[in-house]
Design a protein around this motif. Structure first.
Motif, short mmCIF file in Angstrom:
data_model
loop_
_atom_site.label_atom_id
_atom_site.label_comp_id
_atom_site.label_asym_id
_atom_site.label_seq_id
_atom_site.Cartn_x
_atom_site.Cartn_y
_atom_site.Cartn_z
N PRO A 81 0.84 -1.20 0.00
CA PRO A 81 0.00 0.00 0.00
C PRO A 81 0.87 1.26 0.00
O PRO A 81 2.08 1.21 0.26
N GLY A 82 0.24 2.41 -0.27
CA GLY A 82 0.96 3.68 -0.24
C GLY A 82 1.24 4.14 1.18
O GLY A 82 0.82 3.52 2.16
N LYS A 83 1.97 5.25 1.28
CA LYS A 83 2.38 5.76 2.59
C LYS A 83 1.20 6.18 3.46
O LYS A 83 1.29 6.14 4.69
N ILE A 84 0.09 6.58 2.86
CA ILE A 84 -1.09 7.00 3.64
C ILE A 84 -1.65 5.80 4.41
O ILE A 84 -1.85 5.86 5.63
N ILE A 85 -1.90 4.71 3.68
CA ILE A 85 -2.46 3.51 4.32
C ILE A 85 -1.46 2.91 5.30
O ILE A 85 -1.83 2.47 6.40
N GLN A 86 -0.18 2.90 4.94
CA GLN A 86 0.83 2.37 5.87
C GLN A 86 0.86 3.18 7.17
O GLN A 86 1.00 2.63 8.26
N GLY A 87 0.73 4.51 7.04
CA GLY A 87 0.72 5.36 8.23
C GLY A 87 -0.47 5.09 9.12
O GLY A 87 -0.35 5.07 10.35
N LEU A 88 -1.63 4.86 8.53
CA LEU A 88 -2.83 4.56 9.32
C LEU A 88 -2.68 3.24 10.07
O LEU A 88 -3.14 3.09 11.20
N LYS A 89 -2.04 2.26 9.42
CA LYS A 89 -1.82 0.99 10.09
C LYS A 89 -0.92 1.17 11.31
O LYS A 89 -1.19 0.62 12.39
N VAL A 90 0.14 1.97 11.15
CA VAL A 90 1.06 2.22 12.27
C VAL A 90 0.34 2.97 13.39
O VAL A 90 0.53 2.68 14.58
N ALA A 91 -0.50 3.94 13.01
CA ALA A 91 -1.20 4.75 14.02
C ALA A 91 -2.20 3.90 14.80
O ALA A 91 -2.41 4.13 16.00
N GLY A 92 -2.86 2.97 14.13
CA GLY A 92 -3.85 2.15 14.82
C GLY A 92 -5.15 2.88 15.05
O GLY A 92 -6.02 2.39 15.78
N SER A 93 -5.33 4.03 14.44
CA SER A 93 -6.60 4.77 14.53
C SER A 93 -6.84 5.47 13.21
O SER A 93 -5.90 5.75 12.46
N ALA A 94 -8.11 5.76 12.94
CA ALA A 94 -8.48 6.37 11.66
C ALA A 94 -8.55 7.89 11.73
O ALA A 94 -9.02 8.52 10.79
N ASN A 95 -8.12 8.47 12.86
CA ASN A 95 -8.14 9.93 12.97
C ASN A 95 -6.84 10.48 13.59
O ASN A 95 -6.89 11.26 14.54
N PRO A 96 -5.69 10.06 13.09
CA PRO A 96 -4.45 10.61 13.66
C PRO A 96 -4.17 12.01 13.12
O PRO A 96 -4.87 12.50 12.21
N VAL A 97 -3.17 12.66 13.68
CA VAL A 97 -2.61 13.87 13.07
C VAL A 97 -1.54 13.39 12.10
O VAL A 97 -0.56 12.77 12.50
N PHE A 98 -1.75 13.67 10.82
CA PHE A 98 -0.89 13.14 9.76
C PHE A 98 -0.07 14.27 9.17
O PHE A 98 -0.61 15.16 8.53
#
Length: 777
Positions: free
Chosen positions: A408-425
């Motif tokens: 996946p792209g960096k957006i989806i990878q970042g959401l997986k690492v965050a573990g939540s769908a509303n992080p500060v990105f």
């Protein structure tokens, strides 16, 4: 006897040569080529004016982009250019037909194109079409049929030609381009003048190709046999599982059942659940060791690991948010106010679709750490991705699953690492996104950052819509001008200027020194930094808008002290300016420029860069020679125009300024801006250049503690420029006392800290005459 093909052309003794890569061209061959190199395009253009004849010579090494005569073979084929078309990207498409072989006798020229003197290679006549020759021709035809039966693809036209041509030389020349042989081998055949020997070599290559195809066929049969074996093993394993189930053996839940249970417990939408169930059904019918099974399993794991419907609760409390911002950052009041306004709206309207904040400023001023502070103030997870140098759209949108090693792209990878769908990105360095043939990553970001679209963002790898509308995106940039306009339109730019000396002292005391004392293991040494030590580092060892270099120098001082403690058991516990000079060595920069020079023609200008303000020294010299203006110092077109504008103003105002007009007609003027390796451009140096020239022509030195900025017209009017705050900060860092700015820039002084204005005398001017009066009294 029938006339030969080449006899119908008048081939000159001297001809243009075209180096070609990865191909050997034979007589009778009709081939399209695309010329992308300058030497090739020029050679084609020259040949078109000389009877359309051109000699094609093959390069020895295809990696050489600018070949010399040593890099190409001496034997090639004279061709005629049948068609030519210029492409939009600057390349040239041509269609060539081979006529006759030729040998280079002499290279007449190599630059800008190859011109050679040639001898035509006459085909040795076949004295007698013997039985042996007839047998050789038939054998070749049979071998080609065998090759075709094993899977080699030939055109129908080629097959017809082979069946009808009996001339051994021509038959060899037609067959060889259709075989998969090395360039060196093709060249050997081209250089063979005897048609019978040439045909025999072609037959050898055909036999070798047939052997290769036979080996390939055996390998394919072996692979098929292995696949059949694996399929049989899979069926037997399925039967074994069924028997175990009937006997009650192996009652543990399978991996697939566990995955199905995770799907049921997930909050993903029904569309996603249907897709995953479909993939699990496919996985269930496959052998676990197959390549496709591992791909599907990887995909399912990625989808199930995403935070579908998982949100952290926002804990926004304005007082707490203000406290967090003050703890993490000193000053930046206007920036903090904007962030608090942003959080206030979020408190009142949870689904607020406000603008994307983009922090713009020089390196080291705290852009990235502001994003961390916002996440801490809101109680959200913080994810940062660096976009600097990204050139592939798939880095944002992901790779399609058909590619090996797709992710996946960096957006989806970042959401997986965050573990939540509303992080500060945080999208760091958004101004440094690249662009090439693989796509435009900035265009992929348009959907990500658009609140009206990102509620159903589809990553190419995941293939399912994911809601990004509750993600708080924050971007950072050094230079907003390089951000594409559609992307910039989706963001609100918040500008962070550099820090004043007082700001840096406070930041060092509050944040940098405690942090570096801990990181360098000096917590037990009871060290104290005096104000004089910090000032010494700021003025003489750093020259920056932010505080990164300041932190590095503080770390360097502490490392040296720790080393002294270990080696000598003695170390300075109170660090002052003298200790700093001793530990850091020779000063890197001069702070007070006063008295640095007292020659006429030298003036300080002020420049803005994406990394903060800079002092720009402008030097002028007068000498005997051809009248005119010479400009050096890696200047851009706009800055060169500013120099000519300044000279025009002085010449047109010579009487008014009491200048000798004859000097412009008899002397050469040279303007140089030091640091010649650094590119410089922009109109804001126009006023400083005019003052430098006037100082030179009147032989009156300019005080070294004066600096100027402003665009100038040929009538002497001074126009406003940008970056006033950064320029004034640079002036204070360099010990400048008086700064002359355009009158229309007075409005920008409102945003300048009073501590800066107290250190400077700012003089607004409307014209160059006003500036001359201030500088020279």
């Amino acid at each position: 006897m029938e006339g030969r093909f080449e006899d119908t052309f008048n081939i000159p003794e001297e001809i243009v040569a075209l180096p070609v890569k990865d191909i050997v061209i034979f007589p009778y061959m009709l081939i399209p080529l695309v010329a992308s190199r300058s030497i090739s395009s020029k050679a084609i253009d020259e040949a078109l004016t000389k009877g359309r004849m051109i000699l094609c010579l093959t390069q020895r090494d295809s990696n050489v982009e600018e070949p010399s005569s040593q890099d190409i073979y001496r034997v090639g084929t004279v061709c005629i250019i049948q068609r030519m078309r210029k492409l939009q990207d600057g390349r040239t498409r041509i269609v060539l037909q081979g006529i006759v072989k030729a040998r280079v006798v002499e290279f007449v020229s190599e630059n800008p194109i190859f011109k050679v003197r040639i001898n035509i290679i006459k085909e040795l006549p076949v004295q007698d079409f013997s039985v042996e020759t007839e047998a050789l021709v038939r054998t070749i035809r049979d071998n080609l049929k065998q090759m075709e039966s094993m899977g080699k693809q030939f055109s129908q036209e080629f097959i017809s030609l082979v069946q009808t041509i009996n001339d051994p030389g021509r038959l060899a020349d037609i067959i060889i381009p259709n075989l998969s042989i090395k360039i060196e081998d093709s060249q050997i055949i081209l250089e063979e003048p005897d048609p019978i020997k040439r045909l025999k070599k072609v037959n050898e290559f055909i036999l070798r190709e047939n052997e290769v195809y036979q080996v390939q066929q055996r390998i394919q049969d072996r692979v098929k046999e292995e696949m059949d074996k694996s399929q049989r093993q899979y069926l037997l394993m399925e039967q074994l599982r069924a028997i175990q189930k009937e006997l009650g053996i192996g009652g543990e839940v399978s991996d697939i059942e566990e995955l199905r249970q995770r799907v049921l417990n997930s909050a993903m939408p029904q569309e996603a659940k249907k897709e995953i169930e479909k993939q699990l059904n496919r996985l269930e019918s496959m052998h676990s060791d197959s390549a496709e099974a591992s791909v599907i399993r990887n995909y399912v794991d990625w989808v199930l690991s995403l935070p579908w419907g998982i949100y952290t609760n926002d804990s926004i409390e304005l007082r707490e948010a203000r406290k967090v911002l003050d703890e993490d950052h000193y000053d930046l009041e206007r920036i903090k106010e904007r962030i608090l306004e942003f959080l206030s709206v979020r408190m009142m309207k949870k689904d607020h679709k406000g603008p994307i904040l983009c922090f713009v400023g020089p390196p080291g001023v705290g852009k990235t750490s502001l994003g961390k502070s916002i996440a801490r103030a809101m109680g959200r997870k913080f994810i940062r991705i660096s976009l600097g140098g990204i050139r592939d759209e798939a880095e944002i949108r992901g790779h399609r699953r058909t590619y090996v090693g797709a992710l996946p792209g960096k957006i989806i990878q970042g959401l997986k690492v965050a573990g939540s769908a509303n992080p500060v990105f945080m999208l760091d360095e958004v101004d440094k996104i690249g662009l090439d043939y693989r796509g435009d990553p900035s265009s992929a970001l348009l959907e990500v950052l658009d609140p009206e679209q990102n509620f159903s963002f589809v990553d190419h790898f995941i293939g399912l819509p994911f809601d990004l509308s509750r993600v708080l995106f924050i971007a950072t940039a050094n230079h907003p001008d390089t951000i594409p306009e559609p992307l910039k339109d989706r963001m609100e730019m918040i500008y962070l200027s550099g820090y004043t000396e007082e700001d840096k002292i406070e930041i060092a005391n509050r944040h940098l020194i405690p942090k570096q004392i801990t990181e360098n293991g000096a917590s037990d040494l009871n060290l104290s930094f005096k104000r004089s030590a910090i000032v010494e580092i700021i003025r003489y060892y750093t020259r920056e808008a932010g505080v990164r270099s300041l932190e590095r120098e503080i770390s360097s001082v502490l490392r040296k002290i720790v080393r002294e403690k270990i080696e000598k058991e003695r170390y300075p516990s109170s660090i002052n300016a003298v200790v700093v000079d001793k530990l850091l060595g020779v000063r890197k920069y001069n702070f007070d420029l006063k008295g640095e020079f007292d020659e006429a023609g030298i003036v300080h200008g002020l420049a803005w860069t994406p990394y903060g303000g800079e002092i720009l020294t402008i030097e002028s010299a007068l000498m005997n020679g051809k009248p005119g203006l010479t400009l050096t110092g890696h200047l851009g077109d706009v800055m060169k125009e500013s120099a000519h504008t300044a000279l025009t103003f002085l010449r047109s105002s010579a009487d008014r300024l009491n200048l000798n007009p004859e000097i412009f007609l008899s002397k050469e003027i040279h303007i140089h801006v030091p640091a010649g390796a650094v590119p410089k451009d922009g109109p804001s140096a126009g006023l400083a250049i005019a003052i430098s020239l006037y100082s030179l022509l009147k032989n009156k030195p300019v005080l070294s503690d004066i600096a100027l900025t402003g665009e100038m017209t040929i009538k002497g009017r001074v126009l406003p420029v940008g970056g006033i705050k950064e320029k004034l900060l640079a002036a204070t860092r360099s010990g400048i006392k008086t700064v002359i700015i355009p009158d229309e820039n007075q409005k920008d002084l409102i945003e300048i800290p009073q501590v800066i204005l107290k250190k400077l005398t700012v003089k607004p001017v409307k014209s160059a005459i006003d500036a001359l009066d201030i500088v020279f009294g």
